[in-house]
Design a protein around this motif. Structure first.
Motif, short mmCIF file in Angstrom:
data_model
loop_
_atom_site.label_atom_id
_atom_site.label_comp_id
_atom_site.label_asym_id
_atom_site.label_seq_id
_atom_site.Cartn_x
_atom_site.Cartn_y
_atom_site.Cartn_z
N MET A 212 18.99 34.83 16.74
CA MET A 212 19.37 34.49 15.62
C MET A 212 20.31 33.13 15.67
O MET A 212 20.77 32.86 16.90
N ILE A 213 20.12 32.13 14.73
CA ILE A 213 20.77 30.83 14.88
C ILE A 213 21.79 30.78 13.63
O ILE A 213 21.54 31.35 12.64
N VAL A 214 23.00 30.39 13.91
CA VAL A 214 24.01 29.87 12.87
C VAL A 214 23.90 28.76 12.22
O VAL A 214 23.96 27.65 13.22
N VAL A 215 23.80 28.65 11.07
CA VAL A 215 23.96 27.18 10.40
C VAL A 215 24.89 27.14 9.28
O VAL A 215 24.89 28.01 8.67
N HIS A 216 25.48 26.06 9.26
CA HIS A 216 26.63 26.13 8.49
C HIS A 216 26.05 25.35 7.02
O HIS A 216 25.22 24.43 7.09
N SER A 217 26.54 25.74 5.81
CA SER A 217 26.15 25.10 4.78
C SER A 217 26.56 23.59 4.55
O SER A 217 27.21 23.35 5.45
N ALA A 218 26.03 23.13 3.71
CA ALA A 218 26.08 21.54 3.44
C ALA A 218 27.72 21.28 3.41
O ALA A 218 27.92 20.08 3.97
N ASP A 219 28.33 21.98 2.85
CA ASP A 219 29.85 21.67 2.81
C ASP A 219 30.69 22.10 3.87
O ASP A 219 31.90 21.91 3.99
N GLY A 220 30.01 22.89 4.95
CA GLY A 220 30.52 23.09 5.94
C GLY A 220 31.36 24.66 5.83
O GLY A 220 32.05 25.14 6.97
N SER A 221 31.35 25.27 4.81
CA SER A 221 32.21 26.09 4.26
C SER A 221 31.69 27.83 4.81
O SER A 221 32.48 28.74 4.78
N ARG A 222 30.41 27.91 4.73
CA ARG A 222 29.60 29.16 4.95
C ARG A 222 28.79 29.27 6.05
O ARG A 222 28.17 28.12 6.44
N ARG A 223 28.84 30.29 6.75
CA ARG A 223 27.90 30.47 7.78
C ARG A 223 26.46 31.05 7.32
O ARG A 223 26.50 31.96 6.32
N LEU A 224 25.44 30.78 7.69
CA LEU A 224 24.09 31.16 7.34
C LEU A 224 23.30 31.69 8.51
O LEU A 224 23.18 30.94 9.58
N ALA A 225 22.75 32.81 8.41
CA ALA A 225 22.06 33.56 9.74
C ALA A 225 20.73 33.17 9.45
O ALA A 225 20.06 33.94 8.62
N VAL A 226 20.14 32.62 10.55
CA VAL A 226 18.79 32.20 10.56
C VAL A 226 17.76 32.68 11.76
O VAL A 226 18.49 32.90 12.83
N ALA A 227 16.54 33.05 11.43
CA ALA A 227 15.68 33.64 12.47
C ALA A 227 14.60 33.07 12.18
O ALA A 227 14.07 32.63 11.31
N GLN A 228 13.62 32.97 13.42
CA GLN A 228 12.27 32.29 13.29
C GLN A 228 11.46 33.27 14.18
O GLN A 228 11.74 34.01 14.83
N ARG A 229 10.15 33.21 13.62
CA ARG A 229 9.21 33.97 14.62
C ARG A 229 7.81 33.21 14.59
O ARG A 229 7.61 32.46 13.66
N GLY A 230 6.83 33.56 15.47
CA GLY A 230 5.53 33.04 15.37
C GLY A 230 5.39 31.74 16.31
O GLY A 230 6.27 31.93 17.66
N LEU A 231 4.79 30.66 15.97
CA LEU A 231 4.64 29.52 16.60
C LEU A 231 5.90 28.59 16.39
O LEU A 231 5.73 27.63 15.76
N ILE A 232 6.96 28.76 17.12
CA ILE A 232 8.04 28.24 16.70
C ILE A 232 8.00 26.52 17.24
O ILE A 232 8.28 25.75 16.43
#
Length: 294
Positions: free
Chosen positions: A1-21
């Motif tokens: 899992m990767i954590v990315v913050h929203s454009a304004d920096g106020s929120r965490r977004l949990a991101v995942a990837q699979r396949g040919l990364i």
């Protein structure tokens, strides 16, 4: 899992990837309602063989993503763009299933030429869509949920808090709760052990912390979306099972009439959950490797 913050920096977004990364064709998959980044998803091996980098994330309020109170459907575009920036992606395709469908449409409408193609499976149309009887053909359980959502946050929250608590104790309960509403075609799909397991894992992760994402999705669907589907200019493929009672096929027909670049396929004899089996067949088209229907 990767954590990315929203454009304004106020929120965490949990991101995942699979396949040919590394080097794969990027495709954002926008999950259903309730749902999460964990699925149900095409098999890793298939994605790898097709050369697809599949990116998923928990919409705000689901799984490990922070809530975004009062969000519109259209707000998804900013989050997807921010994730794409973090991953170094200039352009990408989007696909959304069920509750992810309106969100995929939002990306196609609002992100300009960053989106290459959009596929939308068993989606809702905007509530209040002119010329569409929004509730016609819809299961009573969904009608009750959306009518409550229209009354506002204070009315919907207690209903979904109780439902989410039951599901957290035993995620199989969500599958069981909707069983009576399933068509025979959908019952055949969810009877598959692998699909049933993926659905259970998905619901468990979606509601692990709270029902906030589910609540906010339902209200967003019944409120102004923040964009007009008619503004979509990228190739868009709409798919629907003709027997769907959760988001009736009339919704995709309405969308097809409004989106200038849309093609639509309404498949007889299947319903809502057949979209899980159709999605892998659409991946080559999303990646630009095949024509629509190819």
């Amino acid at each position: 899992m990767i954590v990315v913050h929203s454009a304004d920096g106020s929120r965490r977004l949990a991101v995942a990837q699979r396949g040919l990364i590394t080097g794969g064709s990027p495709v954002f998959y926008l999950h259903g309602t309730p749902g999460s980044r964990v699925g149900p998803l095409p098999k890793h091996g298939l994605l790898y063989r097709l050369g697809i980098r599949l990116i998923t994330y928990d919409r705000p309020g689901y799984g490990d993503s922070d809530r975004h109170v009062g969000r519109q459907v259209g707000d998804v575009a900013s989050d997807v763009a921010t994730i794409a920036d973090r991953l170094g992606l200039d352009r990408f395709a989007v696909v959304g299933r069920s509750g992810g469908g309106p969100h995929a449409l939002a990306c196609a409408a609002l992100l300009g030429d960053r989106v290459t193609r959009a596929a939308v499976l068993v989606s809702l149309a905007p509530h209040g869509a002119e010329g569409l009887d929004w509730f016609d053909g819809m299961a009573e359980s969904n009608i009750e949920e959306y009518l409550t959502a229209m009354e506002g946050l204070a009315q919907l929250t207690p209903r979904l808090v109780v439902a989410a608590e039951t599901i957290r104790k035993d995620p199989v309960q969500l599958v069981n709760a909707i069983y009576d509403d399933l068509t025979e075609a959908d019952r055949e799909v969810v009877a598959d052990t692998a699909i049933r397991l993926m659905l259970v894992q998905n619901y468990a992760e979606a509601l692990r912390k709270s029902p906030d994402g589910w609540i906010d999705d339902a209200i967003a669907f019944c409120s102004p979306w923040g964009f007009d589907p008619a503004d979509i200019t990228v190739p868009t493929l709409l798919w629907h099972g003709a027997e769907d009672v959760f988001s009736p096929a009339s919704h995709s027909r309405w969308l097809a009439e409004r989106i200038p670049t849309a093609s639509v396929a309404i498949q007889r004899g299947v319903a809502h959950f057949h979209a899980l089996q159709v999605l892998p067949d659409l991946l080559p088209w999303l990646a630009g490797l095949a024509p629509a229907g190819g």
